[in-house]
Design an enzyme around this catalytic site. Structure first.
Site, short mmCIF file in Angstrom:
data_model
loop_
_atom_site.label_atom_id
_atom_site.label_comp_id
_atom_site.label_asym_id
_atom_site.label_seq_id
_atom_site.Cartn_x
_atom_site.Cartn_y
_atom_site.Cartn_z
N ILE A 61 39.69 38.32 33.95
CA ILE A 61 38.46 37.68 34.29
C ILE A 61 37.26 37.99 33.34
O ILE A 61 37.14 38.05 31.59
CB ILE A 61 38.08 39.72 35.06
N CYS A 62 36.08 37.71 33.99
CA CYS A 62 35.15 37.07 32.88
C CYS A 62 33.60 37.54 33.31
O CYS A 62 33.60 38.43 34.19
CB CYS A 62 35.20 36.18 31.87
N GLN A 63 32.65 37.01 33.00
CA GLN A 63 31.67 37.71 33.75
C GLN A 63 30.95 36.23 34.89
O GLN A 63 30.65 37.11 36.15
CB GLN A 63 29.82 36.73 32.97
N MET A 89 32.79 39.21 36.99
CA MET A 89 32.20 41.12 37.14
C MET A 89 31.11 40.54 37.93
O MET A 89 30.41 41.69 38.72
CB MET A 89 32.18 41.79 35.83
#
Length: 94
Positions: A61-63, A89
């Site tokens: 996961i990232c932003q 996110m």
């Protein structure tokens, strides 16, 4: 590359003990992350991946989903079992 939709990821996270790899930068991670997630910034992943357990499946996961996509592509070339969390996110609801 395998992908998972945000809603499906939420359900899976609640039901199972999964390994989450957050590839945002350290300051982004410290500002807020999913409890239990590991932080391995994409910017240092070319060296940091050696610290990861190749026997685990990682939900990356990232932003917003772009860095995690690149991280998954890289980790797959190194033999890792990875799933990209679409929307990152920005889609996470704690």
């Amino acid at each position: 590359m395998e992908r998972i939709k945000p809603a499906d990821f939420q359900v899976l996270h609640q039901k199972e003990d999964i390994t989450i790899l957050d590839v945002r930068e350290v300051d982004e991670f410290q500002a807020g992350h999913i409890e239990g997630a590991l932080n391995a910034p994409l910017s240092t992943l070319d060296k940091g991946y050696e610290q990861l357990d190749a026997s685990k499946r990682y939900y990356v996961i990232c932003q917003g989903g772009m860095r995690s996509e690149r991280a998954c592509q890289f980790l797959e070339t190194k033999g890792f079992d990875v799933v990209n969390v679409e929307g990152g996110m920005n889609q996470w609801k704690a």
